[in-house]
Scaffold this motif. Structure first.
Motif, PDB file in Angstrom:
ATOM      1  N   PHE A 116       9.566  -3.284  -2.897  1.00  0.00           N
ATOM      2  CA  PHE A 116       9.425  -4.387  -1.946  1.00  0.00           C
ATOM      3  C   PHE A 116       9.526  -3.934  -0.492  1.00  0.00           C
ATOM      4  O   PHE A 116       8.823  -4.455   0.366  1.00  0.00           O
ATOM      5  CB  PHE A 116      10.455  -5.470  -2.232  1.00  0.00           C
ATOM      6  N   ASP A 117      10.405  -2.967  -0.215  1.00  0.00           N
ATOM      7  CA  ASP A 117      10.566  -2.497   1.163  1.00  0.00           C
ATOM      8  C   ASP A 117       9.313  -1.802   1.677  1.00  0.00           C
ATOM      9  O   ASP A 117       9.063  -1.775   2.881  1.00  0.00           O
ATOM     10  CB  ASP A 117      11.778  -1.564   1.291  1.00  0.00           C
ATOM     11  N   GLU A 118       8.525  -1.240   0.784  1.00  0.00           N
ATOM     12  CA  GLU A 118       7.255  -0.626   1.179  1.00  0.00           C
ATOM     13  C   GLU A 118       6.141  -1.671   1.255  1.00  0.00           C
ATOM     14  O   GLU A 118       5.262  -1.590   2.121  1.00  0.00           O
ATOM     15  CB  GLU A 118       6.850   0.458   0.181  1.00  0.00           C
ATOM     16  N   ALA A 119       6.164  -2.632   0.358  1.00  0.00           N
ATOM     17  CA  ALA A 119       5.110  -3.651   0.301  1.00  0.00           C
ATOM     18  C   ALA A 119       5.206  -4.631   1.465  1.00  0.00           C
ATOM     19  O   ALA A 119       4.181  -5.053   2.012  1.00  0.00           O
ATOM     20  CB  ALA A 119       5.192  -4.411  -1.018  1.00  0.00           C
ATOM     21  N   ARG A 120       6.429  -4.980   1.848  1.00  0.00           N
ATOM     22  CA  ARG A 120       6.639  -6.023   2.855  1.00  0.00           C
ATOM     23  C   ARG A 120       5.910  -5.756   4.175  1.00  0.00           C
ATOM     24  O   ARG A 120       5.157  -6.629   4.640  1.00  0.00           O
ATOM     25  CB  ARG A 120       8.137  -6.224   3.076  1.00  0.00           C
ATOM     26  N   PRO A 121       6.048  -4.567   4.816  1.00  0.00           N
ATOM     27  CA  PRO A 121       5.350  -4.373   6.098  1.00  0.00           C
ATOM     28  C   PRO A 121       3.828  -4.381   5.969  1.00  0.00           C
ATOM     29  O   PRO A 121       3.133  -4.843   6.878  1.00  0.00           O
ATOM     30  CB  PRO A 121       5.860  -3.021   6.603  1.00  0.00           C
ATOM     31  N   ILE A 122       3.316  -3.926   4.857  1.00  0.00           N
ATOM     32  CA  ILE A 122       1.867  -3.926   4.647  1.00  0.00           C
ATOM     33  C   ILE A 122       1.370  -5.368   4.531  1.00  0.00           C
ATOM     34  O   ILE A 122       0.384  -5.753   5.169  1.00  0.00           O
ATOM     35  CB  ILE A 122       1.503  -3.106   3.390  1.00  0.00           C
ATOM     36  N   LEU A 123       2.069  -6.161   3.733  1.00  0.00           N
ATOM     37  CA  LEU A 123       1.663  -7.548   3.564  1.00  0.00           C
ATOM     38  C   LEU A 123       1.889  -8.371   4.828  1.00  0.00           C
ATOM     39  O   LEU A 123       1.119  -9.286   5.115  1.00  0.00           O
ATOM     40  CB  LEU A 123       2.387  -8.164   2.362  1.00  0.00           C
ATOM     41  N   LYS A 124       2.900  -8.019   5.608  1.00  0.00           N
ATOM     42  CA  LYS A 124       3.114  -8.703   6.901  1.00  0.00           C
ATOM     43  C   LYS A 124       1.946  -8.425   7.838  1.00  0.00           C
ATOM     44  O   LYS A 124       1.429  -9.332   8.493  1.00  0.00           O
ATOM     45  CB  LYS A 124       4.410  -8.230   7.568  1.00  0.00           C
ATOM     46  N   GLU A 125       1.550  -7.167   7.930  1.00  0.00           N
ATOM     47  CA  GLU A 125       0.429  -6.802   8.785  1.00  0.00           C
ATOM     48  C   GLU A 125      -0.846  -7.518   8.333  1.00  0.00           C
ATOM     49  O   GLU A 125      -1.610  -8.044   9.140  1.00  0.00           O
ATOM     50  CB  GLU A 125       0.214  -5.287   8.769  1.00  0.00           C
ATOM     51  N   LEU A 126      -1.049  -7.567   7.033  1.00  0.00           N
ATOM     52  CA  LEU A 126      -2.215  -8.243   6.479  1.00  0.00           C
ATOM     53  C   LEU A 126      -2.151  -9.740   6.759  1.00  0.00           C
ATOM     54  O   LEU A 126      -3.167 -10.364   7.084  1.00  0.00           O
ATOM     55  CB  LEU A 126      -2.301  -7.970   4.976  1.00  0.00           C
TER      56      LEU A 126
ATOM     57  N   LEU B 193      -2.921  -2.356  -1.945  1.00  0.00           N
ATOM     58  CA  LEU B 193      -1.749  -1.495  -1.776  1.00  0.00           C
ATOM     59  C   LEU B 193      -0.480  -2.332  -1.805  1.00  0.00           C
ATOM     60  O   LEU B 193       0.471  -2.011  -2.528  1.00  0.00           O
ATOM     61  CB  LEU B 193      -1.843  -0.700  -0.473  1.00  0.00           C
ATOM     62  N   GLY B 194      -0.447  -3.405  -1.031  1.00  0.00           N
ATOM     63  CA  GLY B 194       0.729  -4.273  -1.009  1.00  0.00           C
ATOM     64  C   GLY B 194       1.024  -4.863  -2.379  1.00  0.00           C
ATOM     65  O   GLY B 194       2.180  -4.895  -2.827  1.00  0.00           O
ATOM     66  N   LEU B 195      -0.003  -5.320  -3.065  1.00  0.00           N
ATOM     67  CA  LEU B 195       0.164  -5.892  -4.402  1.00  0.00           C
ATOM     68  C   LEU B 195       0.686  -4.850  -5.384  1.00  0.00           C
ATOM     69  O   LEU B 195       1.607  -5.118  -6.166  1.00  0.00           O
ATOM     70  CB  LEU B 195      -1.163  -6.476  -4.889  1.00  0.00           C
ATOM     71  N   SER B 196       0.106  -3.652  -5.335  1.00  0.00           N
ATOM     72  CA  SER B 196       0.546  -2.582  -6.245  1.00  0.00           C
ATOM     73  C   SER B 196       2.011  -2.227  -6.011  1.00  0.00           C
ATOM     74  O   SER B 196       2.777  -2.067  -6.964  1.00  0.00           O
ATOM     75  CB  SER B 196      -0.310  -1.331  -6.042  1.00  0.00           C
ATOM     76  N   LEU B 197       2.378  -2.094  -4.750  1.00  0.00           N
ATOM     77  CA  LEU B 197       3.778  -1.771  -4.442  1.00  0.00           C
ATOM     78  C   LEU B 197       4.712  -2.889  -4.884  1.00  0.00           C
ATOM     79  O   LEU B 197       5.801  -2.637  -5.392  1.00  0.00           O
ATOM     80  CB  LEU B 197       3.928  -1.500  -2.939  1.00  0.00           C
ATOM     81  N   ARG B 198       4.273  -4.129  -4.711  1.00  0.00           N
ATOM     82  CA  ARG B 198       5.102  -5.250  -5.152  1.00  0.00           C
ATOM     83  C   ARG B 198       5.258  -5.241  -6.666  1.00  0.00           C
ATOM     84  O   ARG B 198       6.337  -5.431  -7.196  1.00  0.00           O
ATOM     85  CB  ARG B 198       4.505  -6.583  -4.697  1.00  0.00           C
ATOM     86  N   LYS B 199       4.191  -4.960  -7.373  1.00  0.00           N
ATOM     87  CA  LYS B 199       4.257  -4.903  -8.840  1.00  0.00           C
ATOM     88  C   LYS B 199       5.178  -3.773  -9.304  1.00  0.00           C
ATOM     89  O   LYS B 199       5.798  -3.874 -10.350  1.00  0.00           O
ATOM     90  CB  LYS B 199       2.860  -4.709  -9.437  1.00  0.00           C
ATOM     91  N   LEU B 200       5.259  -2.709  -8.510  1.00  0.00           N
ATOM     92  CA  LEU B 200       6.173  -1.603  -8.817  1.00  0.00           C
ATOM     93  C   LEU B 200       7.607  -1.892  -8.340  1.00  0.00           C
ATOM     94  O   LEU B 200       8.475  -1.044  -8.464  1.00  0.00           O
ATOM     95  CB  LEU B 200       5.665  -0.309  -8.161  1.00  0.00           C
ATOM     96  N   GLU B 201       7.799  -3.085  -7.780  1.00  0.00           N
ATOM     97  CA  GLU B 201       9.084  -3.523  -7.239  1.00  0.00           C
ATOM     98  C   GLU B 201       9.555  -2.650  -6.086  1.00  0.00           C
ATOM     99  O   GLU B 201      10.744  -2.481  -5.856  1.00  0.00           O
ATOM    100  CB  GLU B 201      10.141  -3.638  -8.341  1.00  0.00           C
TER     101      GLU B 201
END
Length: 135
Positions: free
Chosen positions: A82-92, A72-80
């Motif tokens: 970033f504000d959605e990807a960041r908290p997911i990747l932080k938690e991970l 999920l974090g990677l997909s959101l990052r690829k879609l740019e």
């Protein structure tokens, strides 16, 4: 992988009988695995929005599934997004601080590298040294 096939496999589940709760648990686990694998296939095909949907569906079943969180974090990052990807990747990152790939993906979510270092340093301080990557 065709969406129809994956959706049909993900929808499959066991009901009835004396062990229905046990079967539902196994069916739920299998469904989660199918959804996580569908997310991986979508990522490889560069269908990032589909990967987001598959990953979110998997996390609905198992909120602690680290593969689904990563995809999920990677997909959101690829879609740019970033504000959605960041908290997911932080938690991970907090769950798996020894994984360099998570740190790498998280770093891409910041436009300002000093902000990344500030935030990750604070997170690293909260992690017991035994859980950190040994370099």
């Amino acid at each position: 992988v065709r969406e129809r096939d994956v959706g049909a496999a993900a929808a499959a589940g066991g009901e009835g009988g004396t062990n229905s709760t046990r079967r539902l648990t196994r069916a739920g686990e299998e469904k989660c695995r199918v959804l996580v694998n569908a997310a991986m296939c979508s990522l490889r095909m560069r269908q990032f929005e589909r990967a987001v949907n598959w990953s979110r569906d998997a996390l609905t079943l198992d909120p602690n599934n680290t593969k689904a969180m990563y995809r999920l974090g990677l997909s959101l990052r690829k879609l740019e997004r970033f504000d959605e990807a960041r908290p997911i990747l932080k938690e991970l990152f907090l769950l798996r601080p020894d994984e360099l790939q998570i740190r790498k993906e998280l770093s891409f979510c910041y436009s300002n590298i000093s902000q990344y270092f500030e935030e990750t340093q604070a997170m690293i301080q909260s992690i017991p040294p035994s859980r950190l990557l040994k370099v």
